[in-house]
Write a protein that holds these residues in place. Structure first.
Motif, PDB file in Angstrom:
ATOM      1  N   ALA A 241       7.163  -1.441  -4.004  1.00  0.00           N
ATOM      2  CA  ALA A 241       5.781  -1.881  -4.163  1.00  0.00           C
ATOM      3  C   ALA A 241       5.620  -3.385  -4.001  1.00  0.00           C
ATOM      4  O   ALA A 241       4.711  -3.863  -3.334  1.00  0.00           O
ATOM      5  N   SER A 242       6.534  -4.141  -4.588  1.00  0.00           N
ATOM      6  CA  SER A 242       6.286  -5.578  -4.652  1.00  0.00           C
ATOM      7  C   SER A 242       7.079  -6.357  -3.608  1.00  0.00           C
ATOM      8  O   SER A 242       7.052  -7.573  -3.609  1.00  0.00           O
ATOM      9  N   ASN A 243       7.770  -5.636  -2.720  1.00  0.00           N
ATOM     10  CA  ASN A 243       8.630  -6.342  -1.780  1.00  0.00           C
ATOM     11  C   ASN A 243       7.877  -6.706  -0.501  1.00  0.00           C
ATOM     12  O   ASN A 243       7.402  -5.839   0.220  1.00  0.00           O
ATOM     13  N   GLU A 244       7.768  -8.002  -0.249  1.00  0.00           N
ATOM     14  CA  GLU A 244       6.986  -8.443   0.904  1.00  0.00           C
ATOM     15  C   GLU A 244       7.631  -8.007   2.227  1.00  0.00           C
ATOM     16  O   GLU A 244       6.964  -7.914   3.242  1.00  0.00           O
ATOM     17  N   ASN A 245       8.935  -7.736   2.179  1.00  0.00           N
ATOM     18  CA  ASN A 245       9.636  -7.404   3.421  1.00  0.00           C
ATOM     19  C   ASN A 245       9.238  -6.069   4.023  1.00  0.00           C
ATOM     20  O   ASN A 245       9.561  -5.779   5.168  1.00  0.00           O
TER      21      ASN A 245
END
Lengths: 299, 292
Positions: A241-245
């Motif tokens: 959810a929070s991973n920009e990649n």
């Protein structure tokens, strides 16, 4: 058929279409129009009734945002790589199943299993299998002596895109297999028999008979899969959810719309997503038509 | 056939071909086993993990421990059972509504010739490729107006966006496959279109409706984005969202055993449907795509 009769038919047709038209106006046309409209306002989600028109500011806001472009790059990388792998793998499995093998029905059913599992559930299963300490995949790799200690597949930002692509390939290859298999079964076996009798080697039969004749089926399958992959949301959202990649354009748009409550900017981002998908559709459909046209010319 | 093959220039001994065929067969079976392992192992592993308790969960034994504590916990968990009920309600209601709307439209698009037919089919196909996130803002407003926010019924309404174009498209393909001769006598007798659909086509359409319905059901059962956005409280969630939002008490206590039990439970009905109706599902999936 007399003109009066034809007119009666037309009236009947529209009567049968009333339900679908009402529903589509309600859940597709109207919401889409409102999204386009809100894209030009500075509305917030908590009170959509107060807003003023801001022109194309929201659209500029989105394309001046660095993370929007990260999302675009992620989405395109994900789509291109996963659809490419799915096509090759799907073709290989379809060719394998198309051979006369015992229990073909059961094999087809077994292959459908990953496709029927909800994306969220698949994401959780893979998350568990890829767990750095207790995941079965790491245990197998350690057992085989490839690595000495578990790899944190889902926690590493350089590996996470690969993991998402891997899970997506697992889930959607069945769809490819079925569509390509349907295409394979439309080809009459006489062509292959004739070629075999003429002593054409197997790889050449594949390259110059099977592949060209499968092109329409593969084309349609690729079109569906690309459009589906471009709007991918659930897999990346649940797994990272929070991973920009791995943030996709759909996640970006929903974040701004729901989490940040920015109805205006979120709508503008959604409109960009719409344009991206429409562009891909036009390019692919254009390529398919072009192929068909040139195919007819050479015939 | 064989006498033509005799004209080939180089002819190797028969044993060469026999051995070669056997090797090819062997390689094929090995490849097939590999494919089956690849597609089925993750689900099997989820089941194995869901029946292990405590430390056993972290050992990679391949056989299930057959301890069903997590399943009993799920049955005793009113929130989880509630979300199962929500999912069932939403998926069943969506399926029946879309079949009804789709059948009606498919009759007009497949059986009656009228000028705008092709254009309408194209529009319906275009709607089915909409990215869901694009209608999110407008849909939010619509659902608030209708007072449906945070209710499972809101999901039934929004799922029609993807299931209705799908059922319409696939049922149109199926209806076109029936020979027109079926209805010719009825048309000559001046039978109304409604009667033709109800009395002649509908009795024959059971299998087509089943294929289409199963696919619509799976679509609705598995949907995530709308379900996540339009329901707020635990008791109104569908199962995919419930599972997606399960989190442990801390980062180090991720309850994988429970999650796997929930995952197996949610997926079991779908897997059974797929195994029983494999032929029908394939018919539905390919009807729209390849023949269209």
């Amino acid at each position: 058929m007399s003109a009066r009769l034809a007119r009666r038919d037309h009236v009947a047709a529209w009567l049968f279409l009333v339900p679908v038209i009402i529903v589509m106006l309600l859940v597709a046309v109207w919401p889409l129009a409102r999204t386009f409209f809100f894209a030009f306002t500075d509305a917030y989600l908590d009170d959509p009734s107060t807003y003023s028109m801001v022109g194309i500011d929201n659209f500029l806001d989105v394309i001046n945002d660095r993370s929007w472009w990260v999302a675009v790059r992620n989405t395109i990388v994900f789509t291109v790589i996963s659809v490419a792998i799915e096509t090759v793998l799907g073709l290989a499995i379809a060719l394998l199943i198309n051979e006369a093998i015992p229990g073909r029905g059961m094999v087809r059913a077994a292959i459908l299993v990953p496709w029927a599992i909800p994306v969220v559930v698949s994401a959780k299963i893979w998350e568990w299998m890829l767990n750095d300490q207790f995941g079965v995949l790491n245990k197998i790799l350690i057992g085989l002596g490839f690595i000495d200690h578990g790899i944190a597949w889902t926690a590493s930002s350089s590996l996470i895109m690969g993991v998402i692509i891997f899970a997506d390939v697992w889930m959607t290859t069945p769809f490819m297999v079925l569509l390509i298999l349907a295409g394979l079964q439309l080809i009459s076996p006489e062509i292959f028999e004739a070629a075999e009798v003429d002593g054409v080697p197997a790889w050449k039969r594949f390259w110059s008979i099977t592949l060209p004749m499968l092109r329409p089926a593969i084309g349609v399958a690729v079109l569906f899969r690309v459009l589906d992959a471009l709007r991918m949301f659930d897999l990346a959202y649940v797994m990272a959810a929070s991973n920009e990649n791995v943030m996709t354009v759909s996640i970006y748009a929903r974040d701004r719309l729901i989490s940040f409550q920015e109805l205006g900017v979120g709508s503008a981002a959604s409109t960009w997503v719409f344009l991206l998908v429409a562009l891909a559709a036009i390019i692919i459909i254009g390529a398919l038509r072009l192929d068909r046209a040139s195919g007819e010319l050479t015939k | 056939m064989t006498d033509i093959a005799l004209y080939r220039t180089v002819r190797k001994p028969a044993t060469y071909y026999r051995v070669r065929r056997r090797i090819v067969r062997l390689l094929q079976s090995a490849a097939l086993l590999l494919v089956l392992l690849y597609t089925l192992f993750p689900y099997y592993w989820a089941f194995v993990s869901s029946t292990k308790q405590g430390a056993a969960l972290y050992r990679a034994a391949l056989v299930p421990a057959l301890d069903f504590t997590y399943y009993r916990q799920l049955i005793d968990n009113p929130v989880f059972m509630g979300s199962l009920l929500n999912s069932a309600y939403v998926a069943v209601a969506t399926t029946f509504l879309s079949l009804f709307i789709g059948l009606s439209a498919a009759y007009a698009l497949g059986r009656i010739d009228f000028p705008q037919r092709r254009a309408l089919l194209m529009i319906i196909l275009m709607i089915s490729i909409f990215p869901q996130v694009v209608v999110l803002s407008g849909m939010f407003e619509l659902i608030n107006w209708m007072g449906l926010f945070n209710r499972p019924s809101a999901l039934v309404l929004t799922y029609l966006l993807s299931t209705v174009p799908f059922t319409t498209w696939v049922l149109t393909t199926f209806i076109r496959e029936f020979p027109r001769e079926l209805e010719e006598a009825a048309i000559i007798d001046g039978c109304s279109h409604f009667r033709i659909l109800m009395k002649i086509l509908l009795p024959l359409m059971g299998p087509s409706l089943a294929s289409t319905g199963i696919l619509a059901f799976i679509l609705a059962w598995n949907e995530f984005l709308f379900a996540l956005t339009f329901t707020l409280t635990d008791e109104n969630r569908t199962v995919p969202v419930a599972i997606g939002l399960i989190a442990g008490n801390s980062r180090y206590e991720y309850p994988f055993g429970q999650i796997m039990a929930a995952s197996v439970t949610v997926t079991l009905p779908l897997i059974l449907v797929v195994l029983f109706f494999q032929r029908r599902i394939v018919a539905g999936l390919t009807a729209g795509a390849v023949k269209g």
